[in-house]
Scaffold this motif. Structure first.
Motif, PDB file in Angstrom:
ATOM      1  N   THR A 125       0.854  -1.177   0.000  1.00 16.59           N
ATOM      2  CA  THR A 125       0.000   0.000   0.000  1.00 16.59           C
ATOM      3  C   THR A 125       0.898   1.237   0.000  1.00 16.59           C
ATOM      4  OG1 THR A 125      -0.136  -0.221   2.408  1.00 16.59           O
ATOM      5  CG2 THR A 125      -1.975  -1.111   1.113  1.00 16.59           C
ATOM      6  N   PHE A 126       0.285   2.433   0.003  1.00 17.67           N
ATOM      7  CA  PHE A 126       1.020   3.633  -0.395  1.00 17.67           C
ATOM      8  C   PHE A 126       1.476   4.518   0.763  1.00 17.67           C
ATOM      9  CE2 PHE A 126      -1.889   2.798  -4.094  1.00 17.67           C
ATOM     10  CZ  PHE A 126      -0.906   2.289  -4.920  1.00 17.67           C
ATOM     11  N   ILE A 127       2.655   4.198   1.304  1.00 13.85           N
ATOM     12  CA  ILE A 127       3.345   5.065   2.247  1.00 13.85           C
ATOM     13  C   ILE A 127       4.720   5.351   1.642  1.00 13.85           C
ATOM     14  CG2 ILE A 127       4.317   5.293   4.569  1.00 13.85           C
ATOM     15  CD1 ILE A 127       2.163   3.385   5.564  1.00 13.85           C
ATOM     16  N   PRO A 128       5.129   6.615   1.516  1.00 12.23           N
ATOM     17  CA  PRO A 128       6.389   6.922   0.824  1.00 12.23           C
ATOM     18  C   PRO A 128       7.601   6.161   1.343  1.00 12.23           C
ATOM     19  CG  PRO A 128       5.134   8.929   1.141  1.00 12.23           C
ATOM     20  CD  PRO A 128       4.385   7.846   1.874  1.00 12.23           C
TER      21      PRO A 128
ATOM     22  N   GLY B  56       6.478  -0.207  -9.427  1.00 17.78           N
ATOM     23  CA  GLY B  56       5.022  -0.159  -9.471  1.00 17.78           C
ATOM     24  C   GLY B  56       4.435   0.856  -8.513  1.00 17.78           C
ATOM     25  N   GLY B  57       4.897   0.858  -7.272  1.00 15.00           N
ATOM     26  CA  GLY B  57       4.393   1.806  -6.283  1.00 15.00           C
ATOM     27  C   GLY B  57       4.954   3.197  -6.473  1.00 15.00           C
ATOM     28  N   SER B  58       6.240   3.281  -6.837  1.00 11.02           N
ATOM     29  CA  SER B  58       6.869   4.595  -7.013  1.00 11.02           C
ATOM     30  C   SER B  58       6.230   5.363  -8.165  1.00 11.02           C
ATOM     31  CB  SER B  58       8.366   4.428  -7.288  1.00 11.02           C
ATOM     32  OG  SER B  58       9.004   3.804  -6.197  1.00 11.02           O
ATOM     33  N   LYS B  59       5.809   4.648  -9.193  1.00  9.28           N
ATOM     34  CA  LYS B  59       5.187   5.289 -10.346  1.00  9.28           C
ATOM     35  C   LYS B  59       3.909   6.022  -9.942  1.00  9.28           C
ATOM     36  CE  LYS B  59       5.606   3.074 -14.166  1.00  9.28           C
ATOM     37  NZ  LYS B  59       5.479   2.121 -15.297  1.00  9.28           N
ATOM     38  N   VAL B  60       3.256   5.519  -8.898  1.00  5.83           N
ATOM     39  CA  VAL B  60       2.044   6.161  -8.375  1.00  5.83           C
ATOM     40  C   VAL B  60       2.397   7.308  -7.434  1.00  5.83           C
ATOM     41  CG1 VAL B  60       0.002   5.819  -6.934  1.00  5.83           C
ATOM     42  CG2 VAL B  60       0.651   4.071  -8.613  1.00  5.83           C
ATOM     43  N   LEU B  61       3.308   7.066  -6.500  1.00  4.06           N
ATOM     44  CA  LEU B  61       3.561   8.038  -5.434  1.00  4.06           C
ATOM     45  C   LEU B  61       4.462   9.201  -5.845  1.00  4.06           C
ATOM     46  CD1 LEU B  61       3.837   6.054  -2.078  1.00  4.06           C
ATOM     47  CD2 LEU B  61       1.868   7.102  -3.172  1.00  4.06           C
TER      48      LEU B  61
ATOM     49  N   GLU C 257      -4.078   3.262   2.168  1.00  2.00           N
ATOM     50  CA  GLU C 257      -5.026   2.852   1.128  1.00  2.00           C
ATOM     51  C   GLU C 257      -5.434   4.035   0.252  1.00  2.00           C
ATOM     52  OE1 GLU C 257      -5.971  -0.173   0.545  1.00  2.00           O
ATOM     53  OE2 GLU C 257      -5.306  -1.243   2.342  1.00  2.00           O
ATOM     54  N   HIS C 258      -5.376   5.235   0.812  1.00  2.00           N
ATOM     55  CA  HIS C 258      -5.792   6.445   0.091  1.00  2.00           C
ATOM     56  C   HIS C 258      -4.872   7.593   0.504  1.00  2.00           C
ATOM     57  CE1 HIS C 258      -9.073   8.633  -2.144  1.00  2.00           C
ATOM     58  NE2 HIS C 258      -8.352   9.628  -1.644  1.00  2.00           N
ATOM     59  N   PRO C 259      -3.662   7.647  -0.067  1.00  2.00           N
ATOM     60  CA  PRO C 259      -2.660   8.629   0.378  1.00  2.00           C
ATOM     61  C   PRO C 259      -3.043  10.071   0.042  1.00  2.00           C
ATOM     62  CG  PRO C 259      -1.919   7.515  -1.601  1.00  2.00           C
ATOM     63  CD  PRO C 259      -3.154   6.802  -1.161  1.00  2.00           C
ATOM     64  N   ILE C 260      -2.658  10.972   0.931  1.00  2.00           N
ATOM     65  CA  ILE C 260      -2.870  12.408   0.736  1.00  2.00           C
ATOM     66  C   ILE C 260      -1.494  13.057   0.686  1.00  2.00           C
ATOM     67  CG2 ILE C 260      -3.793  14.513   1.774  1.00  2.00           C
ATOM     68  CD1 ILE C 260      -5.885  12.641   3.177  1.00  2.00           C
TER      69      ILE C 260
ATOM     70  N   PHE D  89      -4.266  11.458  -5.449  1.00  2.76           N
ATOM     71  CA  PHE D  89      -4.736  10.076  -5.528  1.00  2.76           C
ATOM     72  C   PHE D  89      -6.261  10.059  -5.597  1.00  2.76           C
ATOM     73  CE2 PHE D  89      -6.205   6.099  -3.651  1.00  2.76           C
ATOM     74  CZ  PHE D  89      -5.399   5.150  -4.254  1.00  2.76           C
ATOM     75  N   VAL D  90      -6.798   9.202  -6.484  1.00  2.00           N
ATOM     76  CA  VAL D  90      -8.255   9.061  -6.609  1.00  2.00           C
ATOM     77  C   VAL D  90      -8.718   7.685  -6.143  1.00  2.00           C
ATOM     78  CG1 VAL D  90     -10.218   9.048  -8.211  1.00  2.00           C
ATOM     79  CG2 VAL D  90      -8.367  10.717  -8.510  1.00  2.00           C
ATOM     80  N   SER D  91      -8.152   6.621  -6.755  1.00  2.00           N
ATOM     81  CA  SER D  91      -8.618   5.277  -6.405  1.00  2.00           C
ATOM     82  C   SER D  91      -7.630   4.224  -6.878  1.00  2.00           C
ATOM     83  CB  SER D  91      -9.988   4.998  -7.035  1.00  2.00           C
ATOM     84  OG  SER D  91      -9.889   5.019  -8.455  1.00  2.00           O
ATOM     85  N   ARG D  92      -7.742   3.051  -6.281  1.00  2.00           N
ATOM     86  CA  ARG D  92      -6.949   1.898  -6.704  1.00  2.00           C
ATOM     87  C   ARG D  92      -7.861   0.687  -6.843  1.00  2.00           C
ATOM     88  NH1 ARG D  92      -2.097  -1.223  -3.305  1.00  2.00           N
ATOM     89  NH2 ARG D  92      -1.613  -2.771  -4.909  1.00  2.00           N
ATOM     90  N   GLN D  93      -7.784   0.033  -7.989  1.00  2.00           N
ATOM     91  CA  GLN D  93      -8.443  -1.250  -8.184  1.00  2.00           C
ATOM     92  C   GLN D  93      -7.342  -2.274  -8.397  1.00  2.00           C
ATOM     93  OE1 GLN D  93     -11.338  -1.368 -11.345  1.00  2.00           O
ATOM     94  NE2 GLN D  93     -11.903  -3.510 -10.951  1.00  2.00           N
ATOM     95  N   PRO D  94      -7.051  -3.103  -7.367  1.00  2.00           N
ATOM     96  CA  PRO D  94      -5.914  -4.031  -7.455  1.00  2.00           C
ATOM     97  C   PRO D  94      -5.908  -4.835  -8.747  1.00  2.00           C
ATOM     98  CG  PRO D  94      -6.814  -4.062  -5.248  1.00  2.00           C
ATOM     99  CD  PRO D  94      -7.759  -3.229  -6.080  1.00  2.00           C
TER     100      PRO D  94
END
Length: 545
Positions: free
Chosen positions: A58-61, A68-73, A216-219, A226-231
């Motif tokens: 999940t998304f904690i820096p 995969g995660g870095s591309k989002v964060l 689950e929903h990083p700010i 961030f809007v949403s994640r569908q695994p």
């Protein structure tokens, strides 16, 4: 997971270094800021889709270390500094100024009015609290050791099976709403390069109320929200219209589409169902086919990274230097990069990427050159009689070159070698971080920030977060410690090079190849760039109207 520094002489000119960073803060982002694109040519409210792989966590820096995660964060959070996409040169982002007189104590002032996506202001304590959380051992953050140079780190993270005496590092002090001080345990010439890495992102107050929900929903405080994640399907982001940074984006919505097959993603790109890929499948690179397929849609960049085969020391049969030498000598890098990877990669002969200050070609010496005769001699010395394996995710074009490596090993040594696929990158990383490998594994590294230190400390120091092999050499640890505490950059680089020479004698990871950096965009995009860490430079993307 990268970048490289071009600012010289921390010890000789630390004051001027701080002034250079402060001066860079007012202009230009990852690309030169052009403002909002002209309405007639581009669509500032367009949507963009990019190739993605399933994030490991999940998304904690401070707990996100893979692509995969870095591309989002990366677009969701902004750090004190940012890097130029092509060279890795740093410039101030959230920081107004960073000053030091000794490369040990740093005074950091923040730009006022910078907001998190929940509307709260980014203040000094948001950095201090986030760094303390990332470093605190019981929190189990994968990037926890990135804070190791800060004074008091050992008190919050004393090591395995030891209890911390506090949850706050003594080297972090809030001096006001927009100012804090960082004291390191010793002078560290790389600190001003390092703090642009994702782990050093600030966290809003709401994070500490419920870290699990936040993950689950990083700010964040970056150019996209961030809007949403569908695994296993997608992660959706949208533009932060209130963003004040220079690296703002020029499109509205971003869809990180999760693919199990790089080939499927490429076909979607060709038919404009996908807008950007940072890498291409073997079927496209074969014979340079992608050049005909894509024409002016090819996107090229200079990557700062390296591919190696990790060798798990916790498996007794691989904790054998002669066997590791035999394996390395048995891999025909020249042939594989030409025939399987079609010159989109080049053979690796070092543990540091070309383009990094301090890189030296040929550090690996004879053991990165194919020699079947010598390989058999070292195999005989090793006494190894079993079967070798290479483990990796099979997607993303990873399977083909590793199958070729296994075949090369098999042909040279006359023993069995099999490629063992994981269901996907996420599963592969779980196997690696869980120390459950049954053989060698693919181990790719893209620079977190452009420094020779980043290619050594995180991977080869005993107990380091990305030391997947379980390698431990007291002399390496001691020299890394000495290099880390050397204020003069040139002298520090010499010490880091000594570390690489020690690693060359041990072969804890076997260098195989370096990626040149070839991606692609859809015809929907007017422009797109690939940065040095193999990410899309989101600030460079423009959508055709």
């Amino acid at each position: 997971m990268g970048r490289s520094r071009r600012i010289s002489g921390v010890a000789a000119a630390v004051t001027s270094l701080a002034l250079v960073l402060a001066a860079c803060g007012g202009g230009g982002g990852k690309t030169e800021d052009k403002g909002q694109p002209a309405g007639g040519e581009t669509n500032p409210d367009g949507a963009v889709s990019v190739y993605g792989t399933e994030p490991q966590n999940t998304f904690i820096p401070s707990n996100t270390t893979e692509l995969g995660g870095s591309k989002v964060l990366n677009p969701v959070f902004s750090q004190l500094i940012e890097y130029r996409s092509d060279t890795g040169a740093p410039f101030n982002l959230v920081a107004e100024s960073i000053t030091t007189n000794d490369a040990k104590v740093y005074d950091i002032k923040l730009k006022k009015g910078w907001k998190f996506h929940d509307g709260t202001e980014v203040k000094a304590h948001n950095f201090v609290d986030a760094w303390n959380y990332g470093a605190y051992g019981p929190n189990g953050q994968l990037s926890g050791d990135f804070f190791a140079q800060i004074e008091g780190y050992e008190a919050v993270n004393p090591g395995k099976d030891k209890q911390p005496t506090t949850d706050k590092m003594s080297g972090l002090k809030v001096l006001g709403d927009h100012e804090f001080q960082v004291t390191l345990s010793a002078p560290f010439s790389v600190f001003l390069s390092k703090i642009g890495y994702l782990a050093f992102a600030p966290l809003p107050d709401v994070f500490f109320k419920d870290p699990k929900a936040f993950a689950e929903h990083p700010i964040g405080n970056g150019p996209m929200k961030f809007v949403s994640r569908q695994p296993k399907v997608s992660v959706k982001l949208t533009r932060n219209d209130d963003y004040q940074g220079e690296d703002k984006v020029h499109f509205k919505d971003l869809d990180v589409k999760i693919y199990a097959s790089l080939e499927t993603a490429y076909q979607d790109l060709l038919s404009n169902k996908l807008d950007f890929m940072e890498t291409l499948p073997p079927s496209a690179t074969a014979g340079g086919k992608y050049k005909t397929d894509l024409k002016d849609r090819v996107v090229e960049g200079h990557l700062l990274g390296i591919s190696t085969l990790g060798v798990p020391y916790y498996l007794p049969e691989y904790n054998n230097l002669d066997l590791r030498k035999a394996i390395s000598l048995a891999i025909n890098r020249e042939q594989i990069t030409k025939t399987v990877m079609n010159d989109t990669y080049v053979p690796a002969d070092s543990w540091v990427s070309a383009g990094i200050e301090g890189y030296r070609p040929g550090t690996c010496g004879e053991f990165c050159k194919y020699d079947a005769t010598k390989a058999k001699e070292y195999l005989a010395k090793s006494g190894f009689k079993g079967k070798l394996t290479i483990q990796s995710n099979a997607d993303g074009g990873r399977k083909e070159p590793l199958v070729a490596a296994c075949n090369s090993i098999k042909n040279a040594l006359g023993i069995e070698c099999d490629f063992v696929p994981a269901a996907g990158f996420n599963q592969h990383r779980q196997i690696v971080t869980g120390k459950k490998l049954t053989g060698m594994s693919r181990s790719d590294w893209a620079a977190d920030y452009p420094s020779i230190e980043d290619f050594l400390n995180p991977i080869y120091r005993t107990g380091a977060g990305s030391n997947d092999s379980g390698y431990s050499n007291p002399a390496v640890d001691e020299t890394l410690k000495k290099a880390d505490s050397t204020a003069d950059k040139a002298e520090a680089i010499k010490l880091y090079q000594q570390v690489e020479d020690m690693i060359a004698k041990d072969l804890p990871q076997i260098p195989v190849w370096d990626e040149k950096g070839v991606g692609a965009k859809s015809s929907r995009l007017k422009s797109a760039k690939l940065d040095f860490g193999r990410y899309a430079d989101y600030s460079s993307i423009e959508v055709n109207r």
